[in-house]
Design an enzyme around this catalytic site. Structure first.
Site, PDB file in Angstrom:
ATOM      1  N   GLY A   1       0.766  -1.241   0.000  1.00 40.42           N
ATOM      2  CA  GLY A   1       0.000   0.000   0.000  1.00 40.42           C
ATOM      3  C   GLY A   1       0.790   1.280   0.000  1.00 40.42           C
TER       4      GLY A   1
ATOM      5  CD  GLU B   1       1.206  -9.385   1.761  1.00 42.35           C
ATOM      6  OE1 GLU B   1       0.220  -8.675   1.453  1.00 42.35           O
ATOM      7  OE2 GLU B   1       1.104 -10.546   2.153  1.00 42.35           O
TER       8      GLU B   1
ATOM      9  NE  ARG C   1      -0.071   1.900  -5.958  1.00 43.73           N
ATOM     10  CZ  ARG C   1      -1.124   1.765  -6.766  1.00 43.73           C
ATOM     11  NH1 ARG C   1      -1.109   2.329  -7.952  1.00 43.73           N
ATOM     12  NH2 ARG C   1      -2.189   1.099  -6.392  1.00 43.73           N
TER      13      ARG C   1
ATOM     14  CE1 TYR D   1      -8.574   0.204 -10.240  1.00 41.47           C
ATOM     15  CE2 TYR D   1      -6.515   0.622 -11.390  1.00 41.47           C
ATOM     16  CZ  TYR D   1      -7.381  -0.245 -10.757  1.00 41.47           C
ATOM     17  OH  TYR D   1      -7.031  -1.561 -10.633  1.00 41.47           O
TER      18      TYR D   1
ATOM     19  CB  CYS E   1     -13.784   0.516 -30.705  1.00 42.35           C
ATOM     20  SG  CYS E   1     -12.997   0.557 -32.295  1.00 42.35           S
TER      21      CYS E   1
ATOM     22  CE1 TYR F   1      -1.151  -4.142  -8.554  1.00 44.50           C
ATOM     23  CE2 TYR F   1      -0.284  -2.012  -7.888  1.00 44.50           C
ATOM     24  CZ  TYR F   1      -0.614  -3.313  -7.593  1.00 44.50           C
ATOM     25  OH  TYR F   1      -0.389  -3.805  -6.332  1.00 44.50           O
TER      26      TYR F   1
HETATM   27  N1  LLP Z   1      -0.923  -7.126  -0.377  1.00 44.87           N
HETATM   28  C1  LLP Z   1      -2.243  -7.275  -0.638  1.00 44.87           C
HETATM   29  C2  LLP Z   1      -3.033  -8.172   0.194  1.00 44.87           C
HETATM   30  C3  LLP Z   1      -2.832  -6.574  -1.704  1.00 44.87           C
HETATM   31  O1  LLP Z   1      -4.134  -6.714  -1.947  1.00 44.87           O
HETATM   32  C4  LLP Z   1      -2.045  -5.714  -2.505  1.00 44.87           C
HETATM   33  C5  LLP Z   1      -2.617  -5.004  -3.640  1.00 44.87           C
HETATM   34  C6  LLP Z   1      -0.674  -5.591  -2.190  1.00 44.87           C
HETATM   35  C7  LLP Z   1      -0.153  -6.304  -1.118  1.00 44.87           C
HETATM   36  C8  LLP Z   1       0.244  -4.701  -2.974  1.00 44.87           C
HETATM   37  O2  LLP Z   1      -0.145  -3.396  -2.815  1.00 44.87           O
HETATM   38  P1  LLP Z   1       0.765  -2.172  -3.319  1.00 44.87           P
HETATM   39  O3  LLP Z   1       1.983  -2.126  -2.453  1.00 44.87           O
HETATM   40  O4  LLP Z   1       1.119  -2.422  -4.721  1.00 44.87           O
HETATM   41  O5  LLP Z   1      -0.103  -1.003  -3.136  1.00 44.87           O
HETATM   42  N2  LLP Z   1      -4.576  -2.312  -9.848  1.00 44.87           N
HETATM   43  C9  LLP Z   1      -4.639  -1.279  -8.836  1.00 44.87           C
HETATM   44  C10 LLP Z   1      -4.001  -1.728  -7.522  1.00 44.87           C
HETATM   45  C11 LLP Z   1      -4.617  -2.982  -6.970  1.00 44.87           C
HETATM   46  C12 LLP Z   1      -3.951  -3.395  -5.687  1.00 44.87           C
HETATM   47  C13 LLP Z   1      -4.400  -4.750  -5.255  1.00 44.87           C
HETATM   48  N3  LLP Z   1      -3.794  -5.217  -4.071  1.00 44.87           N
HETATM   49  C14 LLP Z   1      -3.987  -0.027  -9.393  1.00 44.87           C
HETATM   50  O6  LLP Z   1      -3.582  -0.025 -10.531  1.00 44.87           O
HETATM   51  O7  LLP Z   1      -3.888   0.968  -8.685  1.00 44.87           O
END
Ligand code: LLP
Length: 414
Positions: free
Chosen positions: A239, A272, A275, A315, A341, A370
């Protein structure tokens, strides 16, 4: 102009580390994703260092970008992997991950995926359904595994400050288990003799805008596990945000660590991040196909689209878009749209750009996370090539070939 340590202009030409982007395009064509491994590794180290005062382990979230070259670089640097499907576990192992350094998450793991993960001996299961436990227990019996680490995922009923589609910790979301259900499972641990209830998992969303909601969620998790001395591991998910606009102010990873330091004592932390490691290490390069003046607007119709990068369409995400060859000239608002399209096939709205022409190249920034993983073949569009610039900053290679029209036919039987 510098966007980050790796993405910058030099003599008016966009570079990724020391390579002019246009050099790569000359050989590989467009659209193409280009990633700086140097930047990805720096981001990984920054997170590790921010949490150096904790017993913390970083599991790169493969869902953000699962290209083998990226996984391999991060695994070699010491990262574990957060996998959300058997396919990602398979990728991670192929890229050299030790199964014990993989956490397997997901709200809907199939029994087949669970059996595969158990057979491979993955380190942790983040569990989000009561019935999932029985599948893991059954697979453990089948593969004669004695002690499988389970982290129950708590839905902390905390609303993250982020886009509603990527918030996961509020009560109405499908994710996690309520504190009551977790309490019930922990009271019946002996029903699952091969499972070791050693952790709790909490992840409230992605691109988090402040540290407060995380602190609240982690505090709830700590309160929940306080009566269970066998639970020594807290997985706080991902996150951490990435900057999509130059100058955007966002909480740094160190601020999340500082917010957690006073409350997390004597627990092993698992992280985890996805991004925050790969987003700003990647750019998507596209070429202008047509310039259309219509309805008092300038449309640059480019060869990338929502099939390469769906985030703006899905989004309303805003990615900075800049010319590959910088121009000092006056800038005007332009609409950057793709060939698909769909009216929503817009990559950038009202982007300030100099006057450009057919054939000019644009770079869509912060596209490493992503992006490619969410690409599709809609409109029978082959997916783009991917290139990495190596950690030395001066050599690069293609790590995924551009798909061909024939590739798109290959798995069909008709
Ligand atoms: N751990 C869990 C349980 C998650 O659901 C996610 C992301 C992460 C870790 C990794 O999160 P990050 O560090 O990348 O924020 N497609 C969307 C983002 C979907 C995130 C899903 N879960 C976008 O393009 O913004």
């Amino acid at each position: 102009m510098t966007f980050n340590h790796s993405i910058h202009y030099h003599h008016n030409t966009l570079h990724i580390d020391s390579i002019p982007v246009a050099d790569i395009v000359r050989e590989v064509g467009t659209p193409v994703y280009i990633y700086s491994l140097k930047r990805a590794l720096e981001n990984y180290e920054r997170i590790k260092n921010a949490f150096a005062d904790f017993d913390a382990h970083v599991h790169y979230s493969a869902k953000a970008n699962a290209n083998l070259a990226i996984l391999r670089a991060l695994i070699q640097a010491g990262a574990g992997i957060d996998a959300v499907s058997a396919g990602e576990i398979h990728r991670a192992i192929t890229a050299g991950a030790k199964p014990e350094n993989i956490v397997f998450a997901g709200v809907g793991k199939s029994p087949t995926e669970i059996a595969y993960a158990v057979s491979q001996n993955v380190g942790w299961f983040n569990v989000e359904n009561v019935a999932e436990l029985q599948y893991i227990q059954t697979a453990a019996e089948q593969y004669q595994r004695e002690q499988i680490n389970i982290a129950l995922r708590l839905n902390p009923e905390v609303t993250a400050s982020t886009h509603p589609y990527i918030a996961t910790g509020h009560g109405g979301a499908k994710f996690g288990l309520t504190a009551d259900v977790i309490g019930g499972i922990l009271a019946r641990q002996t029903d699952y003799p091969r499972l070791k209830f050693a952790g709790l998992h909490v992840h409230i969303g992605s691109q988090l805008g402040d540290t407060t909601a995380t602190q609240t969620a982690v505090q709830k998790a700590l309160d929940m596990i306080a009566p269970y001395p066998a639970i020594r591991t807290l997985n706080i998910g991902g996150g951490f945000p990435a900057a999509y606009q130059t100058g955007q102010t966002l909480p740094a990873v160190a601020e999340f660590a500082a917010a957690l330091k006073p409350i997390v004592k004597d627990y092993t932390l698992l992280l985890e991040p996805g991004r925050s490691i790969i987003a700003d290490a990647g750019i998507l390069i596209t070429q202008i196909l047509y310039v259309k003046q219509q309805a008092a607007q300038t449309f640059y119709i480019v060869d990338a689209s929502m099939t390469e990068l769906v985030r703006p369409a899905l989004y309303k995400a805003t990615h900075e878009i800049v010319p590959v060859i910088g121009h000092e000239a006056e800038k005007n608002a332009a609409q950057i749209v793709g060939p698909v399209c769909e009216t929503s096939d817009v990559l950038g709205r009202d982007v300030l750009l100099p006057t450009l022409q057919t054939g000019d190249l644009l770079a869509i920034l912060t596209a490493g996370a992503y992006g490619m993983v969410m690409s599709s073949n809609y409109n029978a569009r082959p997916r783009p090539a991917e290139v990495v610039v190596n950690p030395d900053g001066s050599t690069w290679q293609i790590v995924r070939q551009r798909e061909t029209w024939d590739d798109l036919l290959r798995s069909e039987l008709g």
